[in-house]
Design an enzyme around this catalytic site. Structure first.
Site, PDB file in Angstrom:
ATOM      1  N   ASP A  67       4.563  -2.777   0.483  1.00  0.00           N
ATOM      2  CA  ASP A  67       5.680  -3.457  -0.186  1.00  0.00           C
ATOM      3  C   ASP A  67       5.932  -4.842   0.404  1.00  0.00           C
ATOM      4  OD1 ASP A  67       5.973  -0.864  -1.341  1.00  0.00           O
ATOM      5  OD2 ASP A  67       7.295  -0.296   0.314  1.00  0.00           O
ATOM      6  N   ASN A 109      10.904   8.823 -13.371  1.00  0.00           N
ATOM      7  CA  ASN A 109      11.478   8.636 -12.045  1.00  0.00           C
ATOM      8  C   ASN A 109      12.320   7.372 -11.910  1.00  0.00           C
ATOM      9  OD1 ASN A 109       8.797  10.212 -11.786  1.00  0.00           O
ATOM     10  ND2 ASN A 109       9.910  10.734  -9.931  1.00  0.00           N
ATOM     11  N   GLU A 163       8.758   0.230 -11.074  1.00  0.00           N
ATOM     12  CA  GLU A 163       9.430  -0.103  -9.827  1.00  0.00           C
ATOM     13  C   GLU A 163       8.864  -1.403  -9.268  1.00  0.00           C
ATOM     14  OE1 GLU A 163       8.589   3.278  -7.332  1.00  0.00           O
ATOM     15  OE2 GLU A 163       6.572   2.566  -6.820  1.00  0.00           O
ATOM     16  N   ARG A 170      -1.634   1.322   3.486  1.00  0.00           N
ATOM     17  CA  ARG A 170      -1.430   0.353   2.417  1.00  0.00           C
ATOM     18  C   ARG A 170      -1.307  -1.004   3.094  1.00  0.00           C
ATOM     19  NH1 ARG A 170       3.461   2.801  -1.016  1.00  0.00           N
ATOM     20  NH2 ARG A 170       4.163   3.367   1.076  1.00  0.00           N
TER      21      ARG A 170
END
Length: 316
Positions: free
Chosen positions: A15, A158, A195, A293
């Site tokens: 992120d 979601n 998202e 990630r």
């Protein structure tokens, strides 16, 4: 045009968010593998962020409503002060469930956000008491906007994308406006998710990139856009791409690109795409708990109509 194979800029940082400030520094924050703090670093170049020392701006408490799973912090300079927007979950003994995130903000009035004191400003309340995360802000035509992902119990899935104007940099006003929900096949693999929104202004348009599907190799990025003179709170002003704009590259082994941000190169003109991706698909257990990630950065390209070309996550 010969392609250059990319390597991660910063490993094990999901992120990622890079902000280029008027002081000449690039500021970086991201989710850390333990999800227990907000970490900042800065450098005078994008490449310099890889080796820049880190500072802990905020560490989660041991218990309470925001004591678990600190996700997706973003650092913004709004109305003369620094803000970090992030999501966190309550301790499990409170909710008896792990994923009950709400959004929060902290503020620092020091010129250098790696110094000075961070003040906890509380929850950013959207008026809807449900799972929410991935907040970002942007100012357009003198108005500050809040953009985020949240669950609606009446919509399958979601999370969806919402926008609202802000009364202060830590409070929204008005009713949230739904911009996008997971509806295409590529948005609903594993989980029905929209998202990680990020905003880019270019060529007379406001672009919002976002991420969809499960956080494994199926994770991919989409795009919505509006004319810069449109009413950004009117859902009809936005156009949504039916196809993803960035997805896994099996040729070069870069998987699940997503949760991006945008920044500018040292020339102040070239738009740089910042995103995370994995370099393997063999994930044991829940992909959320795998730390691999990594942060990637590459220049964004443009077509003749002024639309962004994201290319492949493995090359530029």
């Amino acid at each position: 045009m010969q392609e250059t194979i990319l390597r991660p800029l910063i490993e094990q940082r999901a992120d990622p968010y890079i902000y280029k400030h008027s002081d000449g520094y690039y500021y970086f924050t991201a989710s850390v593998p333990l999800y227990d703090r907000i970490e900042l670093r800065r450098a005078t170049t994008i490449d310099g962020l890889a080796s820049a020392p880190t500072v802990d701006a905020w560490i989660k408490p041991d218990t309470g409503p925001y004591s678990e799973l600190v996700w997706a912090p973003e650092l913004h300079f709004n109305q003369g002060a620094w803000y970090v927007y992030f999501a966190a979950a309550p301790s499990r003994e409170i909710k008896h469930q792990l994923f009950q995130h709400r959004m929060y903000a902290i503020r620092n009035t020091n010129a250098n956000p790696l110094e000075g004191e961070w003040e906890f400003m509380g929850q950013v309340d959207t008026g809807i008491d449900s799972f929410c995360l991935d907040a970002t802000t942007f100012t357009h035509q003198g108005r500050l906007y809040y953009l985020w992902a949240q669950k609606d119990v009446e919509i399958e899935g979601n999370s969806n994308l919402y926008i609202a104007p802000m009364k202060t940099p830590w409070q929204i006003e008005g009713k949230p406006v739904l911009l996008s929900k997971p509806e295409h096949d590529w948005e609903t693999i594993g989980f029905r998710v929209n998202e990680g929104p990020s905003v880019l202004r270019r060529n007379g348009r406001i672009f919002i990139s976002y991420s969809a599907s499960a956080t494994d190799h199926n994770y991919a990025m989409g795009l919505v856009w509006a004319d810069e003179d449109a009413d950004l709170l009117d859902p009809a002003a936005w156009t949504k791409s039916a196809q993803p704009v960035l997805r896994s590259c099996y040729d070069h082994g870069v998987y699940g690109p997503g949760h991006n941000s945008f920044t500018y190169a040292e020339d102040d003109d070239t738009v740089m795409l910042v995103y995370h991706a994995r370099t393997h698909t063999e994930i044991v257990g829940d992909p959320l708990w795998n730390p691999d990630r990594h942060t990637f950065v590459k220049p964004l390209r443009w077509d003749e109509q002024g639309m962004p070309l994201f290319g492949r996550p493995s090359t530029y």
